[in-house]
Write a protein that holds these residues in place. Sequence first.
Motif, PDB file in Angstrom:
ATOM      1  N   HIS A  70      31.539  51.192  45.378  1.00 21.09           N
ATOM      2  CA  HIS A  70      31.408  49.958  44.605  1.00 21.09           C
ATOM      3  C   HIS A  70      32.560  49.020  44.951  1.00 21.09           C
ATOM      4  N   GLU A  71      32.474  47.819  44.450  1.00 15.14           N
ATOM      5  CA  GLU A  71      33.536  46.837  44.618  1.00 15.14           C
ATOM      6  C   GLU A  71      34.774  47.271  43.838  1.00 15.14           C
ATOM      7  N   VAL A  72      35.947  47.002  44.402  1.00 15.13           N
ATOM      8  CA  VAL A  72      37.195  47.259  43.702  1.00 15.13           C
ATOM      9  C   VAL A  72      37.996  45.953  43.632  1.00 15.13           C
ATOM     10  N   LEU A  73      38.942  45.957  42.706  1.00 15.14           N
ATOM     11  CA  LEU A  73      39.890  44.854  42.563  1.00 15.14           C
ATOM     12  C   LEU A  73      41.238  45.327  43.061  1.00 15.14           C
ATOM     13  N   VAL A  74      41.832  44.568  43.960  1.00 16.20           N
ATOM     14  CA  VAL A  74      43.176  44.861  44.467  1.00 16.20           C
ATOM     15  C   VAL A  74      44.082  43.718  44.032  1.00 16.20           C
ATOM     16  N   ILE A  75      45.140  44.054  43.295  1.00 16.83           N
ATOM     17  CA  ILE A  75      46.054  43.046  42.772  1.00 16.83           C
ATOM     18  C   ILE A  75      47.321  43.025  43.621  1.00 16.83           C
ATOM     19  N   ILE A  76      47.636  41.868  44.151  1.00 19.74           N
ATOM     20  CA  ILE A  76      48.874  41.650  44.905  1.00 19.74           C
ATOM     21  C   ILE A  76      49.790  40.778  44.045  1.00 19.74           C
ATOM     22  N   GLN A  77      50.927  41.309  43.684  1.00 15.90           N
ATOM     23  CA  GLN A  77      51.859  40.596  42.826  1.00 15.90           C
ATOM     24  C   GLN A  77      53.066  40.150  43.628  1.00 15.90           C
ATOM     25  N   HIS A  99      54.846  32.813  38.438  1.00 14.59           N
ATOM     26  CA  HIS A  99      54.409  33.958  39.255  1.00 14.59           C
ATOM     27  C   HIS A  99      53.525  33.480  40.403  1.00 14.59           C
ATOM     28  N   VAL A 100      53.383  34.364  41.391  1.00 14.90           N
ATOM     29  CA  VAL A 100      52.408  34.186  42.468  1.00 14.90           C
ATOM     30  C   VAL A 100      51.609  35.485  42.530  1.00 14.90           C
ATOM     31  N   THR A 101      50.296  35.385  42.314  1.00 13.60           N
ATOM     32  CA  THR A 101      49.456  36.573  42.167  1.00 13.60           C
ATOM     33  C   THR A 101      48.114  36.344  42.840  1.00 13.60           C
ATOM     34  N   ALA A 102      47.575  37.381  43.476  1.00 13.34           N
ATOM     35  CA  ALA A 102      46.239  37.295  44.058  1.00 13.34           C
ATOM     36  C   ALA A 102      45.407  38.495  43.631  1.00 13.34           C
ATOM     37  N   HIS A 103      44.177  38.232  43.249  1.00 13.20           N
ATOM     38  CA  HIS A 103      43.186  39.271  42.977  1.00 13.20           C
ATOM     39  C   HIS A 103      42.207  39.284  44.151  1.00 13.20           C
ATOM     40  N   LEU A 104      42.102  40.409  44.814  1.00 18.76           N
ATOM     41  CA  LEU A 104      41.232  40.546  45.983  1.00 18.76           C
ATOM     42  C   LEU A 104      40.051  41.449  45.619  1.00 18.76           C
ATOM     43  N   TYR A 105      38.844  41.071  46.033  1.00 19.74           N
ATOM     44  CA  TYR A 105      37.647  41.836  45.707  1.00 19.74           C
ATOM     45  C   TYR A 105      36.907  42.228  46.983  1.00 19.74           C
ATOM     46  N   GLY A 106      36.478  43.476  47.037  1.00 17.18           N
ATOM     47  CA  GLY A 106      35.710  43.947  48.172  1.00 17.18           C
ATOM     48  C   GLY A 106      35.342  45.406  47.980  1.00 17.18           C
ATOM     49  N   THR A 107      34.494  45.895  48.866  1.00 14.29           N
ATOM     50  CA  THR A 107      34.089  47.311  48.834  1.00 14.29           C
ATOM     51  C   THR A 107      34.767  48.028  49.990  1.00 14.29           C
ATOM     52  N   PRO A 108      35.633  48.998  49.713  1.00  7.54           N
ATOM     53  CA  PRO A 108      36.378  49.661  50.791  1.00  7.54           C
ATOM     54  C   PRO A 108      35.466  50.460  51.727  1.00  7.54           C
TER      55      PRO A 108
END
Length: 204
Positions: A70-77, A99-108
Motif C-alpha cells: 500500500h501507499e506509505v507516508l514518508v516524513i522528512i523534517q 520549520h521546513v517539512t515534506a510529506h512524501l507519498y508512494g508505494t515502496p
Amino acid sequence: MRHTPHYLMTDPDEVKRLIRANAWATFVSPASTGLVASHYPAILDEEADGITIISHFGRPDEVLHELGEHEVLVIIQGPHDYVSPSWYAPGEVVPTWNHVTAHLYGTPEILGDEENYAMLARLTDHFEDHRPEGRHLHEDEAGTRRLAKGTVGLRMRVDRFDARAKLSQNKAPDVAANVIARLDASNPGLAEEMRRVHPPQPPM
C-alpha cells in the motif's frame, strides 16, 4: 499539514534539496492492524526520474508495515525551532514554530537480495565518503552480506508530496532579519533556510 499558501513548497528541486540535507526519515503505514511508524535513513536515488528515495527496514518491520502492499507516508523534517514573540515588536505575545517539512507519498518497491546489498553499500558510502577514515561494506563483504540478510531494501518513487517552508514569510523584513539574527547563534541551519526566503535588504 495546514494549508497556508505562502508557506507551500511546490518545487520538486527544493524537496530534493531538503531530502539531501536531512536523511533521517519517518515512515508511516496504514497497516491492517492500524497505523505503524518507523524511523530509517533515506537518501535520493539521483539516477531516477522525479523524486525517488532508497532506504531499508530492519526485519521484521517490513512485516509490521506490510511493506509494498500500500501507499506509505514518508516524513522528512528539516531545520525547525521555536520563535519567541520577544523577537518581535513590543506588545506582540504570540509565539510560533518555524520549520521546513515534506510529506512524501508512494508505494515502496521491495528490493531483491543483490539490489538490497548494493543499496546498503550506497547508503553507507553516502555517509562515510566524506569522512577522513570512512569505512565501507566491501572491506568485509562476507560479514556485511550476512548482516544484510536482516534488512529489507526499498525504493520508493514519490507519486505526490506536500511540503511547507514556514519561515516568517508573514513578517516585515526587519522582523524576519531579527529572527534570523537570533537563530544564527542557536540554530544556524534554520537561519540559513530563512535567508533563502528573506534575502538581505540593500542599504538605503
